[in-house]
Design a protein around this motif. Structure first.
Motif, short mmCIF file in Angstrom:
data_model
loop_
_atom_site.label_atom_id
_atom_site.label_comp_id
_atom_site.label_asym_id
_atom_site.label_seq_id
_atom_site.Cartn_x
_atom_site.Cartn_y
_atom_site.Cartn_z
N LEU A 107 20.30 -1.96 -1.69
CA LEU A 107 18.92 -2.03 -1.26
C LEU A 107 18.97 -3.72 -0.32
N ALA B 156 18.28 -4.33 3.32
CA ALA B 156 17.37 -5.25 3.83
C ALA B 156 17.78 -6.32 4.78
N TYR B 157 18.98 -6.85 4.39
CA TYR B 157 19.69 -7.55 5.42
C TYR B 157 20.02 -7.15 6.64
N VAL C 64 10.28 -5.70 2.02
CA VAL C 64 11.53 -5.12 2.08
C VAL C 64 12.59 -6.19 1.45
N LEU C 65 12.20 -7.53 2.11
CA LEU C 65 13.39 -8.57 1.57
C LEU C 65 13.00 -8.83 0.03
N VAL D 272 17.97 -4.66 8.36
CA VAL D 272 16.79 -4.63 8.63
C VAL D 272 16.11 -6.12 9.16
N LEU E 23 8.41 -7.02 6.28
CA LEU E 23 9.70 -7.45 5.76
C LEU E 23 9.51 -8.42 4.60
#
Lengths: 223, 232
Positions: B119, B123-124, A166-167, B126, A163
């Motif tokens: 994206l 991501a939020y 990803v973030l 996820v 994460l």
């Protein structure tokens, strides 16, 4: 609130913690050096030379990955109970600022050591070294501010290392594109006035991110 | 079936957009030709996306100030509809780009920036998926939502202006205002923006209602189970 008197001992704590766990810093350094080595061998550089654009982009990508790895651990390496202990002693603002400053220092060290190895293996096609250095420093501070907050968010989840990437990537991208542009200008030895817009924007993004960390971290820390 | 007046207005605006957008008079310009009508569909998607994401951020701020489940539901559903608008904007833009610029993906700064924006919000979702506890999830995703929006703003508004873009109004290209968007098109364009945005908000309210119903249903079910156990 007494920010300075709170940040300095916290910062000192982070540095001593790092010193006692030298292996983590060493592993990060080794991570960078081996990545650089992989790049050197993969591009077969004893026979050919990298074009300046590739040189520039590769350096920043290596630095970005090193930053994500090093900052990603900043909320995980201490145990849950320890964090709780700090939270009872300190204010959230002191804590996040100490982490940001510490991560910025760590990244600066990593970036310039990395640049040293990178230069040895791949040369230094930079015409304006001082602008390049300033840009690297700004980049390290920017990465530190943005990614520290992201690390705080990612640390609350189960698969925090994935994460973190990803973030972090989409949030860091505008900053990265700016940095690439300025450092390309430094490579070409353009006048500083050509990069002043980008430098200003970078500083502005940094300030925005710092102020948002200041407002948002108090909601994050005790949850 | 009773519809609130703003919903009726939405329907009228969108019907007007479709009818007037496809039948109305448009300027004859080289290369763009009839595809200029895409202005009524592509551009409002972006306006709608930004506005609905702004709503999502506002609800995240409200949630942090006062943790109520309602705010969180609105925040997440607005983000979902924002993602939908973003994808639609990207697709309508890509089709338009194929027929005017020659490629689907042109690498235009605005195109890239919008892909990055998507994206961020993917991501939020996820992030929300990877936190079990409901209150934790609401709180942490609210923090990320605000943080990401704060970094998205410079991306969307500053970055495309620093590099050359094929979009009107950037990199020396004249803006819509100067010659493309004459007053006839404006008469359709602004209602289109309002109509599509209201449609997005309508979708948000419906999705929130659906969520509330499913929460209610779950509670009812567990209550029933308890009752059955007591009787047994």
């Amino acid at each position: 609130m007494r920010p300075a008197s709170e940040i300095i001992p916290l910062l000192w704590k982070e540095i001593r913690l790092e010193w006692r766990q030298r292996h983590t810093f060493n592993s990060l350094l080794l991570y960078m050096v081996s990545t650089i080595w992989v790049v050197y061998l993969s591009f077969n550089l004893q026979l050919s030379q990298l074009s300046p654009i590739t040189w520039n982009t590769l350096y920043w990508i290596i630095l970005l990955f090193a930053a994500i790895n090093s900052i990603g651990k900043s909320f995980i390496q201490e145990r849950e109970g320890q964090m709780l202990y700090y939270y009872t002693l300190h204010s959230p603002v002191g804590l996040i600022f100490a982490k940001i400053i510490y991560n910025a220092l760590l990244l600066l060290l990593l970036a310039f050591l990395g640049l040293f190895f990178y230069t040895i293996l791949m040369g230094l096609p930079v015409q304006d070294v001082s602008l390049f250095g300033l840009n690297v420093a700004l980049g390290c501070v920017g990465f530190a501010t943005t990614l520290t907050m992201v690390a705080g968010i990612a640390a609350k989840t189960q698969n925090s290392s994935t994460l973190m990437a990803v973030l972090g990537f989409p949030v860091i991208l505008p900053m990265l594109l700016m940095l690439l542009k300025v450092s390309k200008n430094a490579l070409d030895g353009l006048d500083w006035s050509a990069s002043s817009d980008e430098l200003l924007t970078l500083t502005a993004i940094n300030l925005i991110v710092i102020s948002f960390s200041y407002f948002l971290f108090p909601y994050l820390w005790r949850s | 079936m009773r519809l609130a007046s703003w919903k009726i207005a939405t329907l009228f605006l969108l019907i007007y957009t479709l009818v007037a957008g496809f039948l109305g008079e448009v300027p004859r310009l080289p290369i763009i030709n009839e595809s200029i009508r895409n202005l009524y569909f592509h551009v409002p998607m972006w306006f709608g996306m930004i506005l609905i994401l702004l709503v999502s951020v506002v609800y995240s701020v409200l949630y942090l100030r006062k943790p109520q489940e309602n705010y969180d539901l609105y925040a997440v559903e607005s983000a979902n509809v924002g993602i939908l608008f973003g994808i639609l904007g990207l697709i309508t833009g890509m089709v338009w780009a194929q027929f005017t610029w020659g490629t689907f993906w042109h690498g235009d700064p605005k195109q890239n920036a919008s892909a990055i924006a998507l994206l961020i919000y993917l991501a939020y979702t996820v992030l929300r998926g990877s936190i079990e506890d409901e209150q934790q999830r609401a709180k942490i995703s609210a923090v990320y939502n605000i943080f990401a929006f704060a970094t998205l703003i410079p991306l969307l508004f500053i970055l495309p202006r620093l590099t050359d873009s094929m979009h009107p109004g950037n990199g020396g290209n004249p803006g819509f205002n100067s010659y493309d968007l004459d007053s006839r098109m404006r008469m359709i364009f602004y209602p289109a923006v309002i109509g599509w945005t209201l449609l997005g908000w309508w979708m948000v309210t419906l999705r929130v209602r659906l969520r509330k119903l499913s929460i209610f249903w779950l509670e009812k079910q567990t209550e029933n189970q308890f009752a059955v156990k007591k009787e047994a």
